[in-house]
Motif scaffolding. Sequence first.
Motif: not given
Lengths: 304, 442
Positions: A178, A180, A171, A145, A20, A140-141, A151, A175
């Motif tokens: 990360l 989330a 996802n 962000r 990212l 998507d992430a 996130l 996620l």
Amino acid sequence: MNRHLISAADLTKDDALLILDTAEELARVSERSIKKLPTLRGRTVVNLFFEDSTRTRISFEAAAKRLSADVINFSAKGSSVSKGESLKDTALTLEAMGADAVVIRHGASGAPHRLANWVRGSVVNAGDGTHEHPTQALLDAFSMRRRLGNLEGRKVTIVGDVLHSRVARSNVLLLATLGADVTLVAPPTLLPVSIGTWPCEVSYDLDSVLPKSDVVMMLRVQKERMNAAYFPSEREYSRRYGLDRDRFAKMPDDAIVMHPGPMNRGMEIAAEVADSPRSTIVEQVANGVTIRMAVLYLLLGGEI
Amino acid sequence: MLIKNVRILGGEPVDIAVVNGLIAEIRPAGSAGTRHDGDDTAEAGLPEVVEGRGAIALPGLVDLHTHLREPGREDAETVQTGTQSAARGGYTAVHAMANTMPVADTAGVVEQVWRLGQEFGHCDVQPVGAVTVGLEGKQLAELGAMADSAARVRVFSDDGRCVDDAVLMRRALEYVKAFDGVVAQHAQEPKLTKDAQMNEGVISGRLGLSGWPAVAEEAIIARDCLLAAHVGSRLHVCHVSTAGSVEIIRWAKSKGWNVTAEVTPHHLLLTDELVEESPNGSYNPIYKVNPPLRTRADVEALRSALADGTIDVVATDHAPHPVEDKETEWAAAAMGMVGLETALSVVQEAMVDTGLLDWAGVAERMSAAPARIGRLPGHGRPLEVGAPANIVLYDPTARAEVDPSSFASKSRNTPYEGMTLPGRVLATFLRGRPTVLEGKLA
């Protein structure tokens, strides 16, 4: 990082953040008038597409070209594959051509895992059957962000055909990595029976989840699922699980709407929701190129 | 011929004298024997003495479920290579499944397979007849003609496909009573398993492979048990794979119904976790089989069911496939595993070394019971004087890595490649004639 990117589960939190962050840097390049970087000059990236997916293929092609890689597009239609050549023989052919990376889209879950046994280059999964689509989850992430910042602790609601969705699988895994909090919403027929073992919450009631969501991601619903009795009719699906204007109004004011495309407007998402400023759907496409640049760059060990 | 120093079912060491294909005498190892009149050892060119070196002697194994592929898929296996594979695994008889090309649904085809077995002679080949014409599930095949043929078929099965039409299944169960037949059902509700790729559960959800739910097997087994009870027929359930199926069969047996069941070696040892992660990679179709590998809980239930007799038989479901049908993406790959040459080792690993079954139990489950169900009077008999000398000598102390290239089978699709398994078949005798000696084809 691993040599391949086949599953979002291959990525540690550090790996995911590195991708990212690298994408952020590369995004700045995309804002320049000359978008091309010399980093992968002389390296060969093969786009091996057994399923029609112009959007994803173009995205990978643009990403590789902006890094100055040589790109070979290999589509199954009209090639030796349509004459019955096996995945293994196709892989050995690519191997003989000296592919440094193979980006594969295939209708069979696990095809990239098999391919990785037969080629020396890096394998990037661009969607395999109903399994995973890790670069979609990364983009998507990245999109989330950019809109929402970190996130960690963010509430992400994913709505639709989870059972058959490679986007949902990747996802959920990414996620969770990360930090989330993911909630899946779907009719029970469109959730795997083992959904309780996934690192997420599950709900059958979209209306109760929407007010607590920072992100609502709508999945495409294939109309043929209706014929297999996963739900009674398009109208009923849309009424219970579609993101229409009334439901959109229940979301917090700063919550965003996502969709991996292609959309069925009027089915899982109303046109005015898709086109609202809180929708990231167009950004997702642009971010797709950036994130795929970051993935190819990191896998092939280029230098900025 | 004298088979020296072997332990029948793991008992005291004995010497076994074989005369004219029958067991003539069993005496303590090394003791002086009597002379047997009419000994044909010399004229038949048989060895005078086979050294058993303390190996375990079991009655020759009988497989109720073998795919020999001939006629039609001789690239995968032939009657010759399949029976060689069987002999190497300690088998003296195999039931050849009907899903050949053409299908074994007429007296002509079953006699052809039977004659091929006679000709090669590595083990007896007992053809299984199809239940329905072309395995189509629409019209009964000429079951009586197959029963009356030279192949004297007693086991009927559409294996690979389920006889899912309840009326047709009922009629088949009723009809075969006239010649003491049995219907061996491949229990798989077809609509619940459309495009099914692996056991439906945690792993299939993660891997995005369409699920083969346990209920699709269990629902058919429950229905068939009730049908068999209703018409008073014999039912045999092929390759039971789930804990729920075990419970249903246990219940049916408790009612006194005439239901028997088999389990494969691979369902006694392997689980669906291998599809996700194995030394042979993820999504490796070497683990693709029908019914699919299930969970650890299912494996445990199957083991205890085999131990307590709820499951009567270990049957291999030996399913040879050429390499190109397995070196593919998962969904495109053929289902099935070879199993004849590893069956006894896997059963030792799963059942004997775990203390669940002794060697007498192994003989019952792998020889006596399948011979009874298949109505093979010359097989599955206890090793005693007067019985046909169908004998396997097995060394349970050996341990070796499974090497597919050493197989007699034409195909290599074993899920055990690279695994270390116990035991080794030293010799197999079919009516006194060695088909395997020193672990090699005789």
